[in-house]
Every structure is written in C-alpha cells, then in structure tokens.
Design a protein around this motif. Sequence first.
Motif, PDB file in Angstrom:
ATOM      1  N   ARG A 218      24.460 -63.689  14.069  1.00 41.65           N
ATOM      2  CA  ARG A 218      23.222 -63.142  14.544  1.00 41.65           C
ATOM      3  C   ARG A 218      23.347 -61.556  15.243  1.00 41.65           C
ATOM      4  NH1 ARG A 218      19.892 -61.708  17.088  1.00 41.65           N
ATOM      5  NH2 ARG A 218      18.244 -62.322  18.111  1.00 41.65           N
ATOM      6  N   ALA A 219      24.650 -61.946  17.064  1.00 37.95           N
ATOM      7  CA  ALA A 219      24.452 -61.289  17.828  1.00 37.95           C
ATOM      8  C   ALA A 219      24.785 -59.528  17.106  1.00 37.95           C
ATOM      9  CB  ALA A 219      26.003 -61.596  18.502  1.00 37.95           C
ATOM     10  N   LEU A 220      25.010 -59.222  15.122  1.00 40.93           N
ATOM     11  CA  LEU A 220      25.161 -58.362  14.946  1.00 40.93           C
ATOM     12  C   LEU A 220      24.022 -57.841  15.104  1.00 40.93           C
ATOM     13  CD1 LEU A 220      27.657 -58.347  12.523  1.00 40.93           C
ATOM     14  CD2 LEU A 220      28.125 -57.445  15.000  1.00 40.93           C
ATOM     15  N   THR A 221      22.254 -58.540  15.323  1.00 42.39           N
ATOM     16  CA  THR A 221      21.531 -57.529  15.105  1.00 42.39           C
ATOM     17  C   THR A 221      20.440 -57.514  15.930  1.00 42.39           C
ATOM     18  OG1 THR A 221      20.527 -59.634  14.986  1.00 42.39           O
ATOM     19  CG2 THR A 221      20.757 -58.448  12.811  1.00 42.39           C
ATOM     20  N   ARG A 222      21.555 -57.904  17.323  1.00 39.47           N
ATOM     21  CA  ARG A 222      20.865 -57.765  19.189  1.00 39.47           C
ATOM     22  C   ARG A 222      20.927 -56.396  19.228  1.00 39.47           C
ATOM     23  NH1 ARG A 222      23.912 -59.589  23.886  1.00 39.47           N
ATOM     24  NH2 ARG A 222      22.327 -60.553  24.540  1.00 39.47           N
ATOM     25  N   PRO A 223      19.951 -55.857  20.084  1.00 45.09           N
ATOM     26  CA  PRO A 223      19.469 -54.030  20.097  1.00 45.09           C
ATOM     27  C   PRO A 223      21.215 -53.907  20.741  1.00 45.09           C
ATOM     28  CG  PRO A 223      17.937 -55.534  21.722  1.00 45.09           C
ATOM     29  CD  PRO A 223      19.219 -56.705  21.066  1.00 45.09           C
ATOM     30  N   ASP A 224      21.712 -54.218  21.864  1.00 47.13           N
ATOM     31  CA  ASP A 224      23.544 -53.945  22.093  1.00 47.13           C
ATOM     32  C   ASP A 224      24.239 -53.813  21.021  1.00 47.13           C
ATOM     33  OD1 ASP A 224      24.744 -52.956  24.384  1.00 47.13           O
ATOM     34  OD2 ASP A 224      26.347 -53.887  23.940  1.00 47.13           O
ATOM     35  N   THR A 225      24.320 -54.137  20.231  1.00 46.73           N
ATOM     36  CA  THR A 225      25.269 -54.094  19.059  1.00 46.73           C
ATOM     37  C   THR A 225      24.495 -53.201  17.778  1.00 46.73           C
ATOM     38  OG1 THR A 225      24.556 -56.168  18.137  1.00 46.73           O
ATOM     39  CG2 THR A 225      26.676 -56.288  19.031  1.00 46.73           C
ATOM     40  N   LYS A 226      22.909 -52.776  17.637  1.00 47.99           N
ATOM     41  CA  LYS A 226      22.484 -51.480  17.080  1.00 47.99           C
ATOM     42  C   LYS A 226      22.795 -50.434  18.203  1.00 47.99           C
ATOM     43  CE  LYS A 226      19.172 -53.206  14.883  1.00 47.99           C
ATOM     44  NZ  LYS A 226      18.147 -54.522  14.787  1.00 47.99           N
ATOM     45  N   ARG A 227      22.970 -50.594  19.170  1.00 53.23           N
ATOM     46  CA  ARG A 227      22.664 -49.481  19.572  1.00 53.23           C
ATOM     47  C   ARG A 227      23.483 -48.362  18.492  1.00 53.23           C
ATOM     48  NH1 ARG A 227      25.725 -48.579  23.836  1.00 53.23           N
ATOM     49  NH2 ARG A 227      26.711 -50.643  24.108  1.00 53.23           N
ATOM     50  N   THR A 228      22.679 -46.992  18.594  1.00 52.99           N
ATOM     51  CA  THR A 228      23.816 -45.969  17.914  1.00 52.99           C
ATOM     52  C   THR A 228      24.891 -45.287  18.499  1.00 52.99           C
ATOM     53  OG1 THR A 228      22.170 -44.017  18.497  1.00 52.99           O
ATOM     54  CG2 THR A 228      21.501 -45.309  15.967  1.00 52.99           C
ATOM     55  N   ASP A 229      24.947 -45.719  20.251  1.00 45.41           N
ATOM     56  CA  ASP A 229      25.839 -44.574  20.927  1.00 45.41           C
ATOM     57  C   ASP A 229      26.644 -45.704  21.538  1.00 45.41           C
ATOM     58  OD1 ASP A 229      24.459 -46.062  22.446  1.00 45.41           O
ATOM     59  OD2 ASP A 229      24.195 -44.819  24.015  1.00 45.41           O
ATOM     60  N   ARG A 230      27.290 -46.629  20.670  1.00 43.16           N
ATOM     61  CA  ARG A 230      28.340 -47.161  21.103  1.00 43.16           C
ATOM     62  C   ARG A 230      29.501 -47.093  20.164  1.00 43.16           C
ATOM     63  NH1 ARG A 230      27.774 -52.827  21.752  1.00 43.16           N
ATOM     64  NH2 ARG A 230      29.609 -53.338  20.674  1.00 43.16           N
ATOM     65  N   LYS A 231      30.685 -47.772  20.570  1.00 40.92           N
ATOM     66  CA  LYS A 231      32.198 -46.728  20.769  1.00 40.92           C
ATOM     67  C   LYS A 231      32.651 -46.646  19.839  1.00 40.92           C
ATOM     68  CE  LYS A 231      33.793 -46.241  25.593  1.00 40.92           C
ATOM     69  NZ  LYS A 231      35.127 -47.358  26.480  1.00 40.92           N
ATOM     70  N   GLN A 232      32.463 -46.280  18.972  1.00 43.50           N
ATOM     71  CA  GLN A 232      32.931 -46.474  17.296  1.00 43.50           C
ATOM     72  C   GLN A 232      34.424 -46.053  17.012  1.00 43.50           C
ATOM     73  OE1 GLN A 232      29.729 -43.942  15.979  1.00 43.50           O
ATOM     74  NE2 GLN A 232      28.081 -46.128  15.523  1.00 43.50           N
ATOM     75  N   MET A 233      34.690 -46.672  16.460  1.00 39.12           N
ATOM     76  CA  MET A 233      36.508 -46.529  14.956  1.00 39.12           C
ATOM     77  C   MET A 233      36.095 -44.592  14.492  1.00 39.12           C
ATOM     78  SD  MET A 233      39.693 -47.052  14.914  1.00 39.12           S
ATOM     79  CE  MET A 233      39.538 -48.041  15.493  1.00 39.12           C
TER      80      MET A 233
END
Lengths: 1012, 122, 215
Positions: free
Chosen positions: A905-920
């Motif tokens: 469920r949390a993976l569809t929260r706005p914050d987890t869907k941000r495209t500017d998250r720190k990504q590996m």
Amino acid sequence: MSQPNRLKTGGRVDRSRQLTFTFNGQRYQGHPGDTLASALLANGVDIVNRSFKYSRPRGIVAAGAEEPNGIVQLGSTEAGQVPNVRATQQALYQDLSARSTNGWPNVQRDLMGLVGKLGGQFMPPGFYYKTFMAPASMWLTYEKYIRKAAGLGRSPTENDPDIYDHRHQHCDVLVVGAGPAGLSAALAAGRAGARVILVDEQEEMGGSLLSSRESIDDAPATTWVEKVLKELSELEHVTLMPRTTANGYHDHNFVTLHERCTEHLADLAPRAGGRRQVRSRMHRVRAGQVVLASGAHERPLVYAGNDVPGNMLAGAVSTYIRRYGVAPGNRLVLSTSNDDGYRSALDWAEAGREVVAIADARQNPDGELVEQARAKGIQIIAGSAVIEARGDKRVAAAKVAKIDIEGFKVTGPVEELACDTIASSGGFSPVVHLASHTGSRPTWNEELLGFMPSPVKGMTPTGGAHGVYALGQVIADGFKAGSAAGEACGFERQDASLPKVDERREGAAVALYQVPHQKATLRGPKQFVDMQNDVTAAAIELATREGFESIEHVKRYTAMGFGTDQGKLGNINGMAIAARCLGRTIPEVGTTVFRPNYTPVSFGAIVGRHCGELFDPERYTAMHQWHVENGAEFEDVGQWKRPWYFPRTVNGKTETMHEAVARECSAVREKVGILDASTLGKIDIQGPDAREFLGRVYTNKWAKLAPGRVRYGLMCKDDGMVFDDGTTSCLAENHFLMTTSTGGAATVLEWLEIWHQTEWPELDVYFNSVTDHWATMTVTGPEARKLMAELTDIDLDKDSFKFMDWREGKVAGVPARVFRISFTGELAYEINVQANYAMHVWKKLFAHGDKYGLTPYGTETMHVLRAEKGFIIAGQDTDGSVTPEDLGMHWAIGYDKPNSWIGKRALTRPDTKRTDRKQMVGLKPKDPSVVLEEGAQIVFDPNHAIPMPMKGHVTSSYYSPTLQSGFALAVVMGGHQKMGETVYLPMVDGQVHEAEIVSPIFLDPKGERQNV
Amino acid sequence: MFYIFCPYCGEHREEEEFHPKGQAHISRPEDPEATSDEEWGDYLFFRDNPRGVHHELWVHAVGCRKFFNITRHTVSYEILEVYKMGEQPSITAENYAAQQGAASADKERNASQAKHQEGVRA
Amino acid sequence: MSNAQQFDTRLVGEHAGEIAVESPLAYSMHRSGAPKAKADTTVTLRERAFLGHLTLRGGAIVLDEALRDVLGMSLPGEPLGLVQDEAGERSIQWMSPDEWLLIVPGGEEFDVERRLREALGDAHFAISNVSGGQTLLELEGEAAREVLMKSVAYDVHPRHFPVGKGVTTVFAKASVILRRPSEERWELVVRRSFADYTYRWLLDAGEEFGVGVER
C-alpha cells in the motif's frame, strides 16, 4: 608517633594493634576499627583538603556519607588509584596511602588560596556561565584549566589489575540500613521466614547504636546489636551485607548495591588460596518489598566561617568520641536548635574535655539532656547561636549572640568565646535520597521540620528515614515495617517482643537553618551551605535576586547538591535560604531531585566481568578454528567474528588487505573460492499456510515455487521500505527454509512472529530458528562444479541441477543440502550440513580443491564480488528509506498478487512515487584509481556556492581487480533517469571526484556466468 | 529496570528479557488498498504519547517469544495490568481517572504547590 | 500428512566412522582448555554433546498424545515445566504455549521425529531438528547456584527454581535455556555460536570456586 586526640579508653578501636598509614606523604598511626577520618582526627590533622572553588582550608565535618570535605585520593601505586573516597567511610588498613584532592602545592600552603581569598568578588554564582561563555570556541581551552583547578580526584593512568563482578539477587524483603530500625525490620521479616537482605554501608552493622549513649534492655546498645546480628546470621534465608551501599533505587523495586569486598584490607585485592578475589561487587537486587531504614542526616547550622576546620556536626563529634575514642579538640562550643545536639556536649565533657558553652537557639530549653548538661555545670546561653567562627586553619573562637529567628537578625551583643571546636546541630533530615531516585518527590513535614519520603510502591520507610527519632519508637517502627513487608510477600505477621528502652523527655526544637549575622548575608563573611561545591548562602540569595526561582534552577546556577555530594549535608539549609529570599515556605520551594548513585561507585564494579575477552559475546561458526589457524583477519559482523580476508605470507612478506582481496576476487572469477556463510540467518517455516505467509511478507510471488526450487525475496516494512532480503527454498509443499542477512536473523524472526501473532493468527504456520544447526559453505567460481563432482553423489548436470535449484545428497560423506544460489555472480553451490560435521566437509573440500586453486575468501571479497553484480546488502545499501522501486528491483514486486502484502500500500503513496527519490545506481569514477568514500555526498554542480545541494551518497565502494577500476553503488535523486551523466563528490580535503552514473550491474549483466 | 509479568510464562521476569514494540492495538486496516493516503499515513506513523495510562505491545523476546500487552502508567512507570493478544484492557485512561477520582480533590489542592516543585529535570 | 520434509543427517556408510564430529565446544576446549577439578573445587562443568534436540511446535493436546504414543512420555503439565523419563535420558521442556524442547540420546531424534510425524498425521504442527545448533552443559556442585547468580538475572533460589523447572533467560550478554533436572544438577542448553562465550564466562565465573571441567 603519638595520637594527641586519642582518648585513653572507649570506642570500638583495637588499641593493642597499630596501623601505619600516610596522608599527603606524612606517616601517621591509627588502629583497627578506625576510619581514615577518625585516624586523621586522632593525629590532630585539621586540614584535609582545600575547597573546590575558593581554595579555603577544610577539615572533617561529619562521620559518614555526608562528609563534604574529607574526600581523598587513595592508592600507593598508579594502578591502585581510587578517586572520590570519603575519609569518613574508608576503613584504615596497614600502609594505606591517601592524598588530598585539592591544594597546590599542598593543603597547608595553598597558592590557589590567594586567588580564593580574592575570589569572593571574582567567583559569584554562575561564574562559569558568565565568564567563560564568550567566545564559545574558547570553552574547550578554559575547560582544561577549570578542571585542573577544580580537583576532586583523578583516574589512574594504568590498568586496574583487580577484578570486579556482578551478582543478581532476589529477595522478599530488602532492608537498607542496619541501624536500630533496620535491624529490627530484618528481624521481623527474617523470623517470618522471608528471604531478607540486610545491607549497610558501614564496616560494622549497628548504625547510630555504635555510638549511642542509650541502653537497651538495661545494657549498652551494642549488646543488643550483637544479639540481633547473631540471631539474623542463624536464619537460613537472611543475608547480611556490611560494607555495602544501596546506591540506586530503580523501577519496580530494583536496587543496585555496591559491596566493597576487599577495600578495607589493602589498595589492591589480596589473593586468597592463590586465587584472585573480587575487589568490589555490584549486586542487582529485585526485591519484593524494600524497607528503607537509611536513617537521618544531621543538619548543620549555616553561620559565618562555618567551614573553618574545627566546625563539625554535633553528632559527628559524639561518634568520634564514642565509637572511635577520638576527641577532635579540646574546647568545645555547641550551637544547637534542639535537644539532640546536647549529646555531643555531654560526650565531650565525659571525655574530660572542656565545654565552653552551649548556644541554644531556643528561648527556654528544657529537655532531659538539657538538664543533664546543666547538672554538669555547662554554661547554656539560651536564645542564641554561634553567628561566626573565627580562625584560619583551625577554629580559634566562636562569636555568640542573641538572635531573632523570625526577624532573621542579631539582637544582642556579640560575645567571643575562645575554643577550638564548634559543634552544630540544626535537627535531622531523613535520608530520602533512595526513595527519590524512583522519581517520587519528598514531602515537607512541618512538625518534624524535614522532608519525608513520598509513597513508593513496595517501599516502607522506617526509623529515622521515616522521621521517627526516639530509640524505643525507632525499634518498634522498624519491627512493624519489617513485619508488614514480610506480610506483603505472603509471610505471617510477627508479634513484636520489643526490648526495653528508657523514654526520654524531649523539648521542642526550633526551625533554624541559616544563622543571622550582624551584616547582611550578601555583605557579611561567607556562610557555607554546600562545602563540597563551595556554595554559600550569599550565592543562593544572589541567584534568587537574579531571577532564579525554581529550586532546580538555583541548584544548577549555584551547583548546590551537585556531583557526588547529591545534597546530603546542606541541601535543606539551601532550600530554606532560597525560601527565605523568595518569601516562600520550604514546601513551596520544594527539593531538588536526588539521583543515583548515592555515593560514588567504582567503574570496575559497574563493568563487572563484562570487560576484556568477555566484554561482548563473540559468535563463532563451526569452521572458526580453521580460519584462525589459516591466518584469517576477522571482521565483526554483529556479534559474529567472520573472516574478513585471508592474507598470505610469501617469503616473509604478508599481503595487505588490498592484495589479499585482489587475489581472492580473481580466484573466484577465474577458478574457485570458498566462503563460510554459516552466519546467515536460517528460519525453518512449516505449516499449511507457510506459502500464504511468505506471499504476505515478501514483495514477490511465492504461490508457484515448487519443492526443489529456491527464490530470492525482498522484505519491506509496511511503509514500503526494504529492510531485509534473502533466499527461501521450498523443501516440501508446506515446508520452507528462509535465509536472512547475518545481522537480520533475530529481527526477521521477530518480524515474522509479530505479524503471525498480532495480525494473522489464523494462518497455520510455525517459525523456528535453525541458524546454528546448519553450517553453510559457499563453493563458487568456474571450477566449482569440478570440485563438487569429486565429493558429492548429487547429479550436478547443469540441466538437472539448475541455477536456483536445491538438492539433497552427500558431500564428503555427510548428508547435505546443496543450493545453487549465487551472491558472486559465478557458478555457486551453497552447501548446508549439520554443524557438527562441518569442519570435516570444509577440510575435505580443501583436500580436493587444491588442484582447482580453491581459495578461501572473506567478507571483503564477498562485498566486492556482489557489488560488481549490483547485489545489495540490506542495511548497507539500504537505510530504511529505500523502496524496492528505488533499488530498481521492479522484477521482485508482485503488484498483482491477490493479497496486500506488507509494504504494498505504501508504494502508491505520493512520496514513494516521487520520481526524484534517491535511486540506486552504479558510479564509475572518471579516474579508475579512485575508490570513492562510502558515505560521500554527491552533488550535481561542483561550482555551486556552499552549502551545495546534496543529491545522493555512496553506499558501497571498492576497487575491482576484474574491472581494474574503482566502482561504487550509490543512491542519487532521480538516478534511474540519469544514466551516463556526471556527478561530483567533494571531499573534506578539497578534492572533488568526478564519476559517471552507470548501471549498478558492472559485470555480466545477463547473468550468464552463474547459470553455466 | 521493569519487572514484567509474562502472561504466558505465568511469572514476573526481568525487563532485559523483553522488547517493547510500541503502542498496542494498532491494527492494520482490513483492506489497505481501500484506505486513503491520509488513513494509511495515520496507521503507519501516528502514535499516542499520553501522560498517564498507556497500552503497549511487548514481546518476551528471551523467553517464550510471545507478544502481549501491558497497561502502563507513563509517569509512575507502574504496570497496571498485562493481557494476552486479542484481549482488551480492563484499565483505561478513562476508568483509571474515575478510579483515582476519590483522591483527586487532594491532588487539586496540591497542584499549585506542585507547580513550584516541578523544575527542570536534567 | 504435514507435507514437510524430514532430513536424516545421520552418518551412514562404510566411511562414516572416519568423519570427525565436532561439538560446539571443540574450539573452546582447544583454546581455553579444560581445568581439572581440585580438592577444593565446589563446581564442575560438563558438556553432554551430540544429543538429539527437537523443537516441537503445535497444540498441547495433540502433541501430548503423540509423545505418549511414541516415547511413553507426557508434556509437562505447566508452563516452565521440565519432565524426564525414568532413566533421565529423555526430557521434554515447556518453552512457550505452543513450543517444547525434546532432548533424546544422540541419533534417536530421527526415528522419534519420523514416528511423531506419523502419529501427528494431519494435525497442524512443526518439528525442527536443532541438534547441531545447540549443546547441553551441566553445572554441578555446591557453588553452582552462585556461579549462576553471577551469570543470570533469573532467580535461581530453590524456592523459586525447584527441580523440574526450566526457563529461557539472559545469560551474561547472551541467552541460555536453564533447567534444573535434579537437586544437585543444573543444565544449560546453549546455542552453538554462543557456546564459546558461555564456556569462557563459566570458567571465569567459576574461578573463585576452583571450577573443574569433566571431559
């Protein structure tokens, strides 16, 4: 050498034996039974220290834990140094060596004292805050000198050779204090059959009775003490612990005791029967009931010059005379507000010394003790007090005058009486320290003029600590408390057969805390409230004038009751002075909080045996001895000792870690290597709902995993953040073996249990840890199959035993499960055998592996190899803020699974869907010789003004012998869309590294090598 | 150091055998996908921090490994009751206040005094 | 059937006897040695290695029935209970409301597990063999209780820890299963990876009592 103040008779010291000791380098003599303080007084040593702030000469004031001045450094050798020892509590032993903690060059001629004399104006309260605050950067410099000047002892610079330990104790009734109340309480509870622990901080049990004038059952009080102790020692469930201080009283009747086992014998613990003895011991007691029989501290009177050596507590004067056979002077003036103080004058007179006068603050003193003093012809000056002590290094005279307590002024002419000792008594304060450790604030009792312990669950105060002072009543109160405590633990109530104690008619006391002087407090000579911290009445008055109204603020501003003193002697006087200045009552002002420890505890006792090799558990695998014998360097992974790398020594030259790792990496990529992977967590999961459960706790799908197959799984918390990963094998339809990261083993098991027990109890599944049952060895590299073929009956054909399969069979004759999983990217077999057989299998692999170049490798090589493949390590590449999407592991997310698995469920929260998250991403330094620092911050624009916006950081970084380059894994904002872009890593030394964002899979992106 | 009654082992055990797991009775929404972002955020991140009666989830980690609930007073640290998973507390902030009501008149009187007594606790 | 996999790891075959078997204390004995008891020794330590340890999970009623069938033993009737067979060779200890530890002579665990699985049939249960993961230490002598008081916070007074009781508790900075099968003897069930730490701790704690290790 003579002991000028030692009386010919009396006291509990053994005059037939001499003990020699040194104080500040000077040799003296005393007797067994002395404390260091009584021996110093016997030898006429007036000055034992210089004061903390003003460097004034100070002498012994008290006879117990409340002593503020006689704080010494003990020890004749460097390793045996003990700071913070109260001379009044230290038993004398042969060759004891003590020094004052303050005073330079010595306590007799102290140069700091010159500063101290001026210091009245220069060191007001809040001095440090006012003087040393600006500039803030200079504090570190100031602090060094302040601490040096402050003294209060030093720690040894050599290792303590002694041992200390802990003991866990449990009892029904813990009695703190073995005075009349405590002895009586222990007797009541002990007779009832309760498990009783009786502790007392002194060398001998008996408390005030050891120096009492009173008789019990028509015999000296000490006779009763002996009788009671004998009975207690014969009770099977009673434990007597002298020399043991109850130092801390914690939640739910948990009390820490500090037992000094050999500190009365010598500097260092003597050996017994060739074995080491414990020097001191911390007992951790869980008590059903606590009986607080900690007694009362006598309150001093605060008057001008009350810190000049020769000023003492009245009760202490009696104790030195009656218990130690020492009269600490020749001519006494007593200043008192109550009858009890008279005892010191009577004892003094009976010791054959002169009592010059008694200044009694009461207008019409009329108790029995007063009459006894009158009968001895002692001069009593009613309605008066000693308003000032004259003298420099010793009292020379007492200024006595009529005073008006209510009006706080001197009302009559001042008379100067020549004397060398002034005893003062301002009544008693129950020792409430322990009770208030629990957080309960003491309550003021106007009738008793003292703070009483407030109720604490499971605690009964008794005797002096309960505000009961008359001996007969104390014994009765103690018995009642002990009996009630026993009863609360399920034992029978005891009927008291109390001893006979004569009642004494007592006159009422008056409340006197600070004695007025002709001059106002702020302008007059110093009146000390807290001698250990050098806090004066004027300082408290000034603090209140500067706006400090809360007693806790006054405490911090003036330092009253700080440190090891914890407000034992003058605290109530301080509260009263603050109350007077603020125009409030004492209960309105309240007390400060007393904290553990009651008296200082050596670090040794706190640490116990948890030091050196036993500091923390070291967990070993079944192959540990082989690793040791083959020269492994070890790395701590949690509590595990894992081989880090195996340096080789060729021609006397031992490889560096860099060289060893390069060699180990090449061996795995080109030939075959072996890793001890036993530390991975292993959880046996059984039950018809095991598969369903896996589907809920892992992000990916488990519905179709067949027996014989293995799958990698990713675990999230419900906030969608990755917290562990590992492989899980299907052993049978309802049976799985889960592996976790080494550090995550216990956490993951608890995680599974919390979900099962609290959210999904309807699922039929059980989890059991089998981490230690199986030893795991990973054989990996292109030659792995050939090596395995020599040792196993398992069909290793690549089509029948495929990547992500597991098989059962024998390896080196031992039943084994072999898993084709790979953390190196190479062909790999992970062998699990019952741990008792592991060493055999491991050695057999080496016996056959030599010809294939079998090389043991450690965690460092493991890290390099897995990072080259972009395999994450949970907890290193993730930090609780990284989603599976951030890791680019979309393939491991089963969005279409039927259940809402943990994290989904949390993976569809706005914050987890941000495209500017720190990504590996992977990072390739432009200069291949550069190995980026793990944790280094990443910026996009190196020319940006500081502070630069930080866009990510390096999570793993190594040198790869295969790539012939440094390489790193990192998380970068929007990194997945930035392949090929250049980022910058500014370092502390001013260098800026450049790196290119690349795929985190540096080697064999299609995974062909592990599939061969 | 608490002394905690484990309802499964049936006796008091030392605190070091237990792990605290936060506020009790936080149940996962039945259908997470049907919750709003705000509701899901509340479930994930928001917890009570009462002065007084608090219900907590603990696990007897070095022991029977079972989870259970504790009603604890956050000022006195007194454990008022323990109860197993699936059970409800008999002591709550509301009924505890009512129970203490008798003594509350006293407390009111002391309140002004307490104001002066409560200083900075450092 | 429970549809779980039982893995028989017994060593069989002609070369089985050549396979070195190492108990969890093998390295510790090698490194720290095993001091011999002296005349004034008041506590002795002994490892009983290579026993069969099975973790049993399930409902008390079905497990009790199966155990009576297979071993002629019942589950302990109370939490924290420990029961033994008459010879003292087999024991069952309560670990949790749905967990028991069964210890049998080494090698017997495979047969016992197989027969229990048969007896339990379709019931919901789990059996995990943990024999390689733990070992049993015996502590005996008048100072045994004092050594334990230095090591565990749990109350080991006979009033609180009678014969026939067993608990899992904190031991120094690790954990152990502590049990009291008889008046004189205490047993510690120790995890393999913590065995060395536990052993060294016991040698140290027992030093003042002249601890002796029986091998």
